[in-house]
Design a protein around this motif. Structure first.
Motif, PDB file in Angstrom:
ATOM      1  N   SER A  23       0.851  -1.180   0.000  1.00 16.41           N
ATOM      2  CA  SER A  23       0.000   0.000   0.000  1.00 16.41           C
ATOM      3  C   SER A  23       0.889   1.234   0.000  1.00 16.41           C
ATOM      4  O   SER A  23       2.041   1.178   0.464  1.00 16.41           O
ATOM      5  N   PRO A  24       0.399   2.359  -0.504  1.00 16.41           N
ATOM      6  CA  PRO A  24       1.191   3.599  -0.440  1.00 16.41           C
ATOM      7  C   PRO A  24       1.597   3.907   0.990  1.00 16.41           C
ATOM      8  O   PRO A  24       0.815   3.755   1.935  1.00 16.41           O
ATOM      9  N   GLY A  25       2.856   4.313   1.157  1.00 14.90           N
ATOM     10  CA  GLY A  25       3.355   4.652   2.479  1.00 14.90           C
ATOM     11  C   GLY A  25       3.952   3.500   3.255  1.00 14.90           C
ATOM     12  O   GLY A  25       4.491   3.709   4.347  1.00 14.90           O
ATOM     13  N   VAL A  26       3.888   2.283   2.714  1.00  7.79           N
ATOM     14  CA  VAL A  26       4.463   1.116   3.390  1.00  7.79           C
ATOM     15  C   VAL A  26       5.865   0.857   2.832  1.00  7.79           C
ATOM     16  O   VAL A  26       6.099   0.980   1.633  1.00  7.79           O
ATOM     17  N   PHE A  27       6.779   0.514   3.712  1.00  5.47           N
ATOM     18  CA  PHE A  27       8.168   0.242   3.332  1.00  5.47           C
ATOM     19  C   PHE A  27       8.234  -0.819   2.238  1.00  5.47           C
ATOM     20  O   PHE A  27       7.590  -1.865   2.327  1.00  5.47           O
ATOM     21  N   VAL A  28       9.019  -0.539   1.201  1.00  2.30           N
ATOM     22  CA  VAL A  28       9.156  -1.453   0.067  1.00  2.30           C
ATOM     23  C   VAL A  28      10.269  -2.462   0.359  1.00  2.30           C
ATOM     24  O   VAL A  28      11.409  -2.070   0.607  1.00  2.30           O
ATOM     25  N   PRO A  29       9.974  -3.763   0.364  1.00  2.13           N
ATOM     26  CA  PRO A  29      11.038  -4.755   0.619  1.00  2.13           C
ATOM     27  C   PRO A  29      12.109  -4.703  -0.457  1.00  2.13           C
ATOM     28  O   PRO A  29      11.822  -4.620  -1.641  1.00  2.13           O
ATOM     29  N   ARG A  30      13.356  -4.720  -0.016  1.00  2.17           N
ATOM     30  CA  ARG A  30      14.499  -4.660  -0.932  1.00  2.17           C
ATOM     31  C   ARG A  30      14.939  -6.066  -1.336  1.00  2.17           C
ATOM     32  O   ARG A  30      14.798  -7.022  -0.575  1.00  2.17           O
ATOM     33  N   ARG A  31      15.545  -6.127  -2.528  1.00  3.13           N
ATOM     34  CA  ARG A  31      16.044  -7.427  -2.998  1.00  3.13           C
ATOM     35  C   ARG A  31      17.143  -7.961  -2.089  1.00  3.13           C
ATOM     36  O   ARG A  31      17.253  -9.177  -1.893  1.00  3.13           O
ATOM     37  N   ARG A  32      17.962  -7.077  -1.510  1.00  2.00           N
ATOM     38  CA  ARG A  32      19.035  -7.581  -0.647  1.00  2.00           C
ATOM     39  C   ARG A  32      18.480  -8.310   0.570  1.00  2.00           C
ATOM     40  O   ARG A  32      19.141  -9.181   1.136  1.00  2.00           O
ATOM     41  N   THR A  33      17.254  -7.977   0.965  1.00  4.16           N
ATOM     42  CA  THR A  33      16.666  -8.606   2.143  1.00  4.16           C
ATOM     43  C   THR A  33      16.268 -10.052   1.867  1.00  4.16           C
ATOM     44  O   THR A  33      15.976 -10.814   2.795  1.00  4.16           O
ATOM     45  N   GLU A  34      16.278 -10.465   0.609  1.00 10.33           N
ATOM     46  CA  GLU A  34      16.059 -11.878   0.300  1.00 10.33           C
ATOM     47  C   GLU A  34      17.113 -12.749   0.986  1.00 10.33           C
ATOM     48  O   GLU A  34      16.843 -13.905   1.339  1.00 10.33           O
ATOM     49  N   GLN A  64      18.330 -16.960   5.123  1.00 14.89           N
ATOM     50  CA  GLN A  64      18.938 -17.418   6.379  1.00 14.89           C
ATOM     51  C   GLN A  64      17.866 -17.864   7.362  1.00 14.89           C
ATOM     52  O   GLN A  64      18.028 -18.864   8.065  1.00 14.89           O
ATOM     53  N   ALA A  65      16.755 -17.134   7.416  1.00 11.02           N
ATOM     54  CA  ALA A  65      15.659 -17.507   8.311  1.00 11.02           C
ATOM     55  C   ALA A  65      15.054 -18.843   7.899  1.00 11.02           C
ATOM     56  O   ALA A  65      14.759 -19.696   8.745  1.00 11.02           O
ATOM     57  N   ILE A  66      14.877 -19.034   6.604  1.00  8.37           N
ATOM     58  CA  ILE A  66      14.320 -20.297   6.094  1.00  8.37           C
ATOM     59  C   ILE A  66      15.225 -21.469   6.468  1.00  8.37           C
ATOM     60  O   ILE A  66      14.755 -22.526   6.890  1.00  8.37           O
ATOM     61  N   ALA A  67      16.529 -21.271   6.329  1.00  7.04           N
ATOM     62  CA  ALA A  67      17.480 -22.348   6.610  1.00  7.04           C
ATOM     63  C   ALA A  67      17.482 -22.748   8.087  1.00  7.04           C
ATOM     64  O   ALA A  67      17.749 -23.908   8.415  1.00  7.04           O
ATOM     65  N   LEU A  68      17.181 -21.808   8.982  1.00  7.29           N
ATOM     66  CA  LEU A  68      17.239 -22.086  10.420  1.00  7.29           C
ATOM     67  C   LEU A  68      15.889 -22.494  11.005  1.00  7.29           C
ATOM     68  O   LEU A  68      15.808 -22.896  12.155  1.00  7.29           O
ATOM     69  N   ALA A  81       5.657  -5.003   5.214  1.00  4.17           N
ATOM     70  CA  ALA A  81       4.609  -5.723   4.482  1.00  4.17           C
ATOM     71  C   ALA A  81       4.629  -7.226   4.730  1.00  4.17           C
ATOM     72  O   ALA A  81       3.809  -7.956   4.185  1.00  4.17           O
ATOM     73  N   GLY A  82       5.583  -7.697   5.536  1.00  2.00           N
ATOM     74  CA  GLY A  82       5.642  -9.119   5.864  1.00  2.00           C
ATOM     75  C   GLY A  82       6.334  -9.971   4.824  1.00  2.00           C
ATOM     76  O   GLY A  82       6.083 -11.179   4.750  1.00  2.00           O
ATOM     77  N   ALA A  83       7.252  -9.386   4.060  1.00  2.90           N
ATOM     78  CA  ALA A  83       7.890 -10.120   2.969  1.00  2.90           C
ATOM     79  C   ALA A  83       8.723 -11.299   3.462  1.00  2.90           C
ATOM     80  O   ALA A  83       8.628 -12.407   2.930  1.00  2.90           O
ATOM     81  N   VAL A  84       9.549 -11.074   4.487  1.00  2.00           N
ATOM     82  CA  VAL A  84      10.385 -12.160   5.003  1.00  2.00           C
ATOM     83  C   VAL A  84       9.520 -13.268   5.588  1.00  2.00           C
ATOM     84  O   VAL A  84       9.725 -14.457   5.324  1.00  2.00           O
ATOM     85  N   ALA A  85       8.516 -12.881   6.355  1.00  2.00           N
ATOM     86  CA  ALA A  85       7.612 -13.872   6.949  1.00  2.00           C
ATOM     87  C   ALA A  85       6.893 -14.670   5.872  1.00  2.00           C
ATOM     88  O   ALA A  85       6.710 -15.886   6.002  1.00  2.00           O
ATOM     89  N   ALA A  86       6.487 -14.002   4.786  1.00  2.00           N
ATOM     90  CA  ALA A  86       5.799 -14.699   3.698  1.00  2.00           C
ATOM     91  C   ALA A  86       6.707 -15.742   3.063  1.00  2.00           C
ATOM     92  O   ALA A  86       6.270 -16.858   2.748  1.00  2.00           O
ATOM     93  N   ALA A  87       7.978 -15.398   2.866  1.00  2.00           N
ATOM     94  CA  ALA A  87       8.924 -16.353   2.282  1.00  2.00           C
ATOM     95  C   ALA A  87       9.131 -17.543   3.200  1.00  2.00           C
ATOM     96  O   ALA A  87       9.219 -18.693   2.740  1.00  2.00           O
ATOM     97  N   VAL A  88       9.183 -17.294   4.515  1.00  2.00           N
ATOM     98  CA  VAL A  88       9.335 -18.391   5.474  1.00  2.00           C
ATOM     99  C   VAL A  88       8.110 -19.296   5.450  1.00  2.00           C
ATOM    100  O   VAL A  88       8.222 -20.529   5.472  1.00  2.00           O
ATOM    101  N   LEU A  89       6.916 -18.700   5.373  1.00  2.00           N
ATOM    102  CA  LEU A  89       5.688 -19.488   5.353  1.00  2.00           C
ATOM    103  C   LEU A  89       5.575 -20.364   4.107  1.00  2.00           C
ATOM    104  O   LEU A  89       5.088 -21.484   4.177  1.00  2.00           O
TER     105      LEU A  89
END
Length: 249
Positions: free
Chosen positions: A60-71, A76-80, A93-101
């Motif tokens: 949504s407008p005004g929400v922090f945009v996830p960066r590619r480097r944060t992949e 690392q979170a997925i591996a652990l 926006a929950g990008a890291v959590a979404a990838a883990v899920l």
């Protein structure tokens, strides 16, 4: 359209034009999307989504945009991640959590942020989460998680206050300051995340924080002060740095 985007400073004007064209239902909507992009709004906020780890993360407008480097942080979170709960703090926006899920569909996952717009956005991206909550770091979490969390992951703001004004206009004008400003040395939020982590991590659990290469030694020192065993990880391809810390068993 390409000329307008290029004159506004869009380096990949042709690619952006194609994405905007695909997102619009008619010429009127296309013109409005181009106008918003030319005005300086981040492309991802104009489109309403960002690509992250092969996923489309709604924005949504005004929400922090996830960066590619944060992949790299997500990987690392997925591996652990195993059988224990996972928490993403400063989730945006929950990008890291979404990838883990996606990698671990049955994981007990919580995401938290202080920004109500971010929490609303993350809730839409994390239908399988145990909880998407608003609050100040660990204070947002249910008490029953204390001492049980397997992974705490955070892309906490780490830009020093004096350097926020030097960020690209897309970020400093259209993303919340609370998601960017990390205090005088950039480590204020990391300091709090690290200090409280041992109370929430299970023995052998891990804290993962994205940081910069320059700040990594300082971040690692915070982990040591908290009683965690730190290690610095770096991905040259993405120019990404993560400090991981394990709570001793």
């Amino acid at each position: 359209m390409v000329a307008a985007l290029r004159s506004a400073g869009c380096v990949f004007a042709e690619d952006e034009a194609a994405l905007l064209h695909d997102a619009a239902h008619d010429d009127t909507e296309l013109a409005e999307l181009v106008r918003r992009r030319v005005s300086g709004l981040p492309l991802e906020q104009v489109l309403g989504w960002a690509e992250f780890c092969g996923l489309r993360i709604s924005l949504s407008p005004g929400v922090f945009v996830p960066r590619r480097r944060t992949e790299f942080l997500a990987e690392q979170a997925i591996a652990l991640t195993g059988s224990g709960p996972v928490v993403e703090l400063c989730c945006g926006a929950g990008a890291v959590a979404a990838a883990v899920l996606v990698a671990h569909p049955s994981v007990e996952l919580y995401a938290a942020d202080v920004d109500p717009a971010a929490v609303s956005c993350a809730a839409g991206n994390l239908p399988g989460a145990a909880g998407v909550v608003r609050g100040d770091l660990y204070r947002a979490l249910p008490d029953e998680l204390r001492g049980r969390v397997e992974v705490v992951v955070a892309n906490a703001p780490y830009v020093p206050t004096g350097e926020v004004g030097m960020m690209p206009p897309e970020a400093r004008l259209h993303e919340p300051a609370v998601a960017l400003d990390g205090g005088a040395d950039g480590l204020d939020i990391q300091r709090r995340v690290a200090a409280e982590a041992p109370r929430w991590l299970a023995p052998g659990g891990n804290l993962l924080i994205e940081t910069s290469r320059r700040q990594a030694p300082g971040t690692a020192a915070l982990f040591t002060e908290a009683g965690l065993l730190p290690r610095i990880l770096h991905c040259e391809e993405r120019d990404a740095t993560v400090v991981a810390g394990t709570r001793p068993r």
